[in-house]
Design a protein around this motif. Structure first.
Motif, PDB file in Angstrom:
ATOM      1  N   VAL A 165      56.495 -12.308 -21.384  1.00  0.00           N
ATOM      2  CA  VAL A 165      57.652 -12.706 -22.185  1.00  0.00           C
ATOM      3  C   VAL A 165      58.946 -12.378 -21.431  1.00  0.00           C
ATOM      4  O   VAL A 165      59.833 -13.197 -21.323  1.00  0.00           O
ATOM      5  CB  VAL A 165      57.644 -12.002 -23.558  1.00  0.00           C
ATOM      6  CG1 VAL A 165      58.892 -12.367 -24.358  1.00  0.00           C
ATOM      7  CG2 VAL A 165      56.381 -12.370 -24.339  1.00  0.00           C
ATOM      8  N   ASN A 166      59.030 -11.162 -20.888  1.00  0.00           N
ATOM      9  CA  ASN A 166      60.216 -10.737 -20.145  1.00  0.00           C
ATOM     10  C   ASN A 166      59.885 -10.644 -18.649  1.00  0.00           C
ATOM     11  O   ASN A 166      58.715 -10.497 -18.274  1.00  0.00           O
ATOM     12  CB  ASN A 166      60.699  -9.379 -20.663  1.00  0.00           C
ATOM     13  CG  ASN A 166      61.726  -9.525 -21.779  1.00  0.00           C
ATOM     14  OD1 ASN A 166      62.389 -10.563 -21.878  1.00  0.00           O
ATOM     15  ND2 ASN A 166      61.871  -8.494 -22.588  1.00  0.00           N
ATOM     16  N   ASP A 177      57.541  -7.866 -17.184  1.00  0.00           N
ATOM     17  CA  ASP A 177      56.231  -7.706 -17.841  1.00  0.00           C
ATOM     18  C   ASP A 177      55.057  -7.858 -16.873  1.00  0.00           C
ATOM     19  O   ASP A 177      55.170  -8.524 -15.842  1.00  0.00           O
ATOM     20  CB  ASP A 177      56.036  -8.795 -18.900  1.00  0.00           C
ATOM     21  CG  ASP A 177      56.910  -8.607 -20.121  1.00  0.00           C
ATOM     22  OD1 ASP A 177      57.603  -7.588 -20.211  1.00  0.00           O
ATOM     23  OD2 ASP A 177      56.904  -9.518 -20.982  1.00  0.00           O
ATOM     24  N   ARG A 200      50.147  -6.839 -23.215  1.00  0.00           N
ATOM     25  CA  ARG A 200      51.415  -7.080 -22.500  1.00  0.00           C
ATOM     26  C   ARG A 200      52.094  -5.736 -22.254  1.00  0.00           C
ATOM     27  O   ARG A 200      52.302  -4.961 -23.180  1.00  0.00           O
ATOM     28  CB  ARG A 200      52.320  -7.981 -23.340  1.00  0.00           C
ATOM     29  CG  ARG A 200      53.726  -8.070 -22.788  1.00  0.00           C
ATOM     30  CD  ARG A 200      54.690  -8.882 -23.664  1.00  0.00           C
ATOM     31  NE  ARG A 200      56.040  -8.584 -23.231  1.00  0.00           N
ATOM     32  CZ  ARG A 200      56.948  -7.932 -23.955  1.00  0.00           C
ATOM     33  NH1 ARG A 200      56.677  -7.569 -25.184  1.00  0.00           N
ATOM     34  NH2 ARG A 200      58.132  -7.665 -23.450  1.00  0.00           N
ATOM     35  N   ASP A 234      46.200 -14.394 -27.461  1.00  0.00           N
ATOM     36  CA  ASP A 234      46.325 -13.665 -26.197  1.00  0.00           C
ATOM     37  C   ASP A 234      47.787 -13.296 -25.951  1.00  0.00           C
ATOM     38  O   ASP A 234      48.687 -14.026 -26.343  1.00  0.00           O
ATOM     39  CB  ASP A 234      45.863 -14.556 -25.033  1.00  0.00           C
ATOM     40  CG  ASP A 234      44.343 -14.670 -24.975  1.00  0.00           C
ATOM     41  OD1 ASP A 234      43.673 -13.995 -25.769  1.00  0.00           O
ATOM     42  OD2 ASP A 234      43.854 -15.432 -24.124  1.00  0.00           O
ATOM     43  N   PRO A 235      48.008 -12.181 -25.270  1.00  0.00           N
ATOM     44  CA  PRO A 235      49.384 -11.864 -24.865  1.00  0.00           C
ATOM     45  C   PRO A 235      49.793 -12.704 -23.651  1.00  0.00           C
ATOM     46  O   PRO A 235      48.931 -13.198 -22.912  1.00  0.00           O
ATOM     47  CB  PRO A 235      49.312 -10.386 -24.504  1.00  0.00           C
ATOM     48  CG  PRO A 235      47.899 -10.164 -24.082  1.00  0.00           C
ATOM     49  CD  PRO A 235      47.052 -11.136 -24.854  1.00  0.00           C
ATOM     50  N   GLU A 236      51.099 -12.848 -23.482  1.00  0.00           N
ATOM     51  CA  GLU A 236      51.661 -13.587 -22.344  1.00  0.00           C
ATOM     52  C   GLU A 236      52.865 -12.827 -21.792  1.00  0.00           C
ATOM     53  O   GLU A 236      53.415 -11.968 -22.475  1.00  0.00           O
ATOM     54  CB  GLU A 236      52.177 -14.959 -22.792  1.00  0.00           C
ATOM     55  CG  GLU A 236      51.141 -15.914 -23.291  1.00  0.00           C
ATOM     56  CD  GLU A 236      51.769 -17.123 -23.986  1.00  0.00           C
ATOM     57  OE1 GLU A 236      51.035 -18.063 -24.265  1.00  0.00           O
ATOM     58  OE2 GLU A 236      52.992 -17.106 -24.265  1.00  0.00           O
ATOM     59  N   TYR A 265      55.126  -2.523 -30.716  1.00  0.00           N
ATOM     60  CA  TYR A 265      54.408  -3.090 -29.569  1.00  0.00           C
ATOM     61  C   TYR A 265      52.899  -3.112 -29.834  1.00  0.00           C
ATOM     62  O   TYR A 265      52.336  -2.131 -30.339  1.00  0.00           O
ATOM     63  CB  TYR A 265      54.659  -2.253 -28.313  1.00  0.00           C
ATOM     64  CG  TYR A 265      56.053  -2.395 -27.761  1.00  0.00           C
ATOM     65  CD1 TYR A 265      56.383  -3.459 -26.925  1.00  0.00           C
ATOM     66  CD2 TYR A 265      57.047  -1.470 -28.073  1.00  0.00           C
ATOM     67  CE1 TYR A 265      57.661  -3.591 -26.413  1.00  0.00           C
ATOM     68  CE2 TYR A 265      58.334  -1.598 -27.568  1.00  0.00           C
ATOM     69  CZ  TYR A 265      58.639  -2.659 -26.736  1.00  0.00           C
ATOM     70  OH  TYR A 265      59.900  -2.795 -26.240  1.00  0.00           O
TER      71      TYR A 265
END
Lengths: 197, 397
Positions: B23-24, B27, B145, B19-21, B136
């Protein structure tokens, strides 16, 4: 070729872009305590005020945020700082860097202290960009690439070519100051951590 | 989560991936509700695009629900948003001029080195379109994300169907910008090469901007029919000679503005060597560049040429003489999606622009690989496939 030009008749382009190697080397002459002779000069425009960018850089503990292979920079005193750099195989190499010239809002120059395994020095200049576009930030970095293990450290720090690393680090500086973060395609924290190592 | 991943030529798979999370700080994480397969995705499918890696998640036309946000995001959980295909920071010089696709900061610093030698300066990042455009992960997935979520995504009011607004992500703004770049004046005749999604939106946009006539050029009968539905006259280049037809249909003057929307399916970033490979190895041959050459030759003296069609590398035999002698103007560029989204959302809400006509197929994300094959093999029947991660597995509608 510029052979027919009398001294002082060169064009307005920065020395770092000269076709002749001896003219490129003159780009280093402005450094008070030049260490080494591999020069890397790059300029980037950052859409922020000159003083703000100077202040960010003058607090040397900020530098690992934008310089990829720096583990940490700790201030020893007002002029000295300890630089810790990633080395191949998971270790680190460190040296003491001294600020040799400091003109607030305009210029910072530094050089490694005597005895550093990797003698290096550099200069970063800040100029108002025309047309209200922020600040031109120019970095010149010199280092003496040694052979052997330390040479590999330097190769990693500056990647294959110092100009590439300087360019990428300046882009990260620009991203951090313009956007508040550094662009990454990492999909999650784990990927992000992997990319940092 | 489940996602459509690339593994090689004609090999895409729906797989389970991390899964994406967040990060910045800026986001957001979006739970995808609708995501389209773009014509340009077929070039990834055909393995023409360099710097693609096995396991890359594709997809750059998507929308969904905000499920997580970083501290710098201005979105709120639960909001429905459409996401622009361009990843732009909103704070650099170019973004401040609304030239979002020219953003300085959308690409990771290292990836900028890939495009810089070819284009002179690096461009914005793109979702799901190789590592040259940032690497990406794309939106043909359950979650994505989204960087710079305070600048890109546009919030969609409740009660508006996904299918009406999904194309704000890419092809509607691209067609609109193409027409805007044609600087249409009342009474103008506008010729549009290519009746894919962008060409069809350019046809609609040209009329909205005051064109008196639009002439649409293609060879797929179904696509020409769609253009006709919006009031365009048509030329089927397999049946008629395009230049001669255009001259006869304009009394020997030539179209006032010419829009080349043929190469658009290649949102491409080809290096010249890849370009050459494409030229020798595919059906496209030199036809790709043929449309821009023909547009320049057909265009009236002092006219405008708009090129939403994407050319990534170099082109041979560009008719520079005709371009100069006739005093033409050429405008082009990747779409500044963020600039056009608010106005076009209004146009959709006021029913000035029809978007749903384009969708020929809807299917669950799980059938995405099948969707790629269909889109690839049946260009006349399949105008647009929309994948719905939440949809029950059922025969395509």
């Amino acid at each position: 070729m510029a052979d027919h030009l009398a001294p002082g008749e060169h064009d307005d382009a920065p020395l770092a872009t000269a076709k002749q190697a001896d003219r490129r080397e003159q780009a280093a002459n402005g450094l008070d305590e030049a260490k080494g002779d591999a020069v890397s000069g790059k300029t980037v425009t950052i859409n922020r005020p000159r003083q703000e960018i100077y202040d960010f850089w003058r607090d040397v503990t900020n530098l690992p945020k934008v310089m990829e292979n720096l583990v940490s920079v700790d201030a020893v005193d007002g002029q000295r700082s300890r630089w810790v750099v990633k080395a191949p195989g998971g270790g680190t190499v460190e040296w003491i860097s001294v600020i040799t010239e400091d003109r607030p809002g305009e210029l910072i120059a530094w050089a490694s202290e005597e005895g550093a395994e990797v003698p290096n020095s550099g200069r970063i200049e800040f100029r108002d960009a025309p047309g209200g576009r922020g600040t031109w930030v120019s970095a010149t970095i010199l280092y003496d690439p040694p052979a052997g293990f330390i040479g590999k450290v330097i190769a990693k720090m500056f990647q294959r070519e110092p100009a590439i690393q300087a360019r990428r680090d300046l882009r990260r500086l620009k991203q951090f100051l313009e956007t508040g973060e550094i662009a990454t395609a990492a999909r999650n924290r784990r990927q992000y951590e992997e990319e940092q190592n | 989560m489940r996602a459509l991943t690339w593994h090689g030529k004609h090999d895409v798979r729906v797989e389970t991936v991390d899964d994406p999370e967040i990060v910045n700080p800026r986001d957001a994480i979006i739970k995808i509700t609708s995501t389209a397969i773009c014509g340009s995705d077929l070039h990834l499918y055909d393995a023409y695009i360099p710097t693609l890696q096995k396991g890359d998640i594709l997809g750059h036309e998507f929308m969904g629900e905000v499920v997580d946000i970083g501290p710098g995001s201005t979105l709120k959980k639960g909001q429905r948003v459409v996401v622009p295909f361009t990843i732009s920071c909103g704070s650099c010089f170019h973004c401040s001029k609304h030239q979002y696709s020219a953003c300085d900061n959308g690409l990771p610093a290292d990836n900028q080195d890939i495009a810089q030698p070819i284009y002179g300066q690096p461009m914005a990042g793109l979702f799901g379109y190789s590592h040259m455009t940032g690497g990406y992960a794309g939106g043909q997935a359950e979650y994505v994300r989204v960087p710079f979520s305070d600048v890109g995504p546009i919030v969609i009011p409740d009660g508006v169907d996904d299918d009406k607004v999904l194309f704000l992500s890419d092809i509607l703004p691209t067609g609109w910008m193409a027409a805007e770049n044609a600087e249409i004046e009342p009474g103008d005749t506008v010729a549009v090469w290519g009746c894919g999604p962008v060409g069809l939106f350019a046809v609609q946009s040209a009329f909205l901007m005051g064109a008196e006539r639009v002439i649409a050029i293609d060879h797929f009968p179904r696509r020409l029919e769609l253009a006709k539905r919006f009031g365009a006259e048509t030329i089927n280049y397999e049946e008629s000679r395009t230049y001669e037809a255009l001259m006869e249909m304009t009394g020997g003057i030539g179209p006032d503005a010419c829009i080349d929307a043929v190469g658009l399916e290649a949102h491409g970033f080809f290096a010249d060597n890849v370009w050459d490979q494409i030229k020798v190895s595919t059906f496209m041959g030199t036809d790709r560049a043929h449309s821009i050459r023909q547009a320049i030759i057909a265009c009236r003296k002092g006219g405008r040429v708009s090129m939403p069609a994407v050319y990534g590398g170099f082109v041979d035999k560009f008719p520079l003489g005709a371009f100069m002698e006739k005093g033409l103007t050429l405008k082009t560029g990747q779409t500044h999606v963020q600039h056009y989204m608010p106005g076009l959302l209004n146009a959709i809400m006021e029913d000035k622009v029809d978007t749903t006509f384009l969708i020929s197929h809807r299917m669950p994300l799980e059938q995405a690989a099948e969707g790629y094959k269909m889109f690839h093999d049946q260009q006349n029947e399949v105008t647009k496939i929309v994948l719905k991660p939440g949809m029950d597995q059922a025969p395509a509608a």
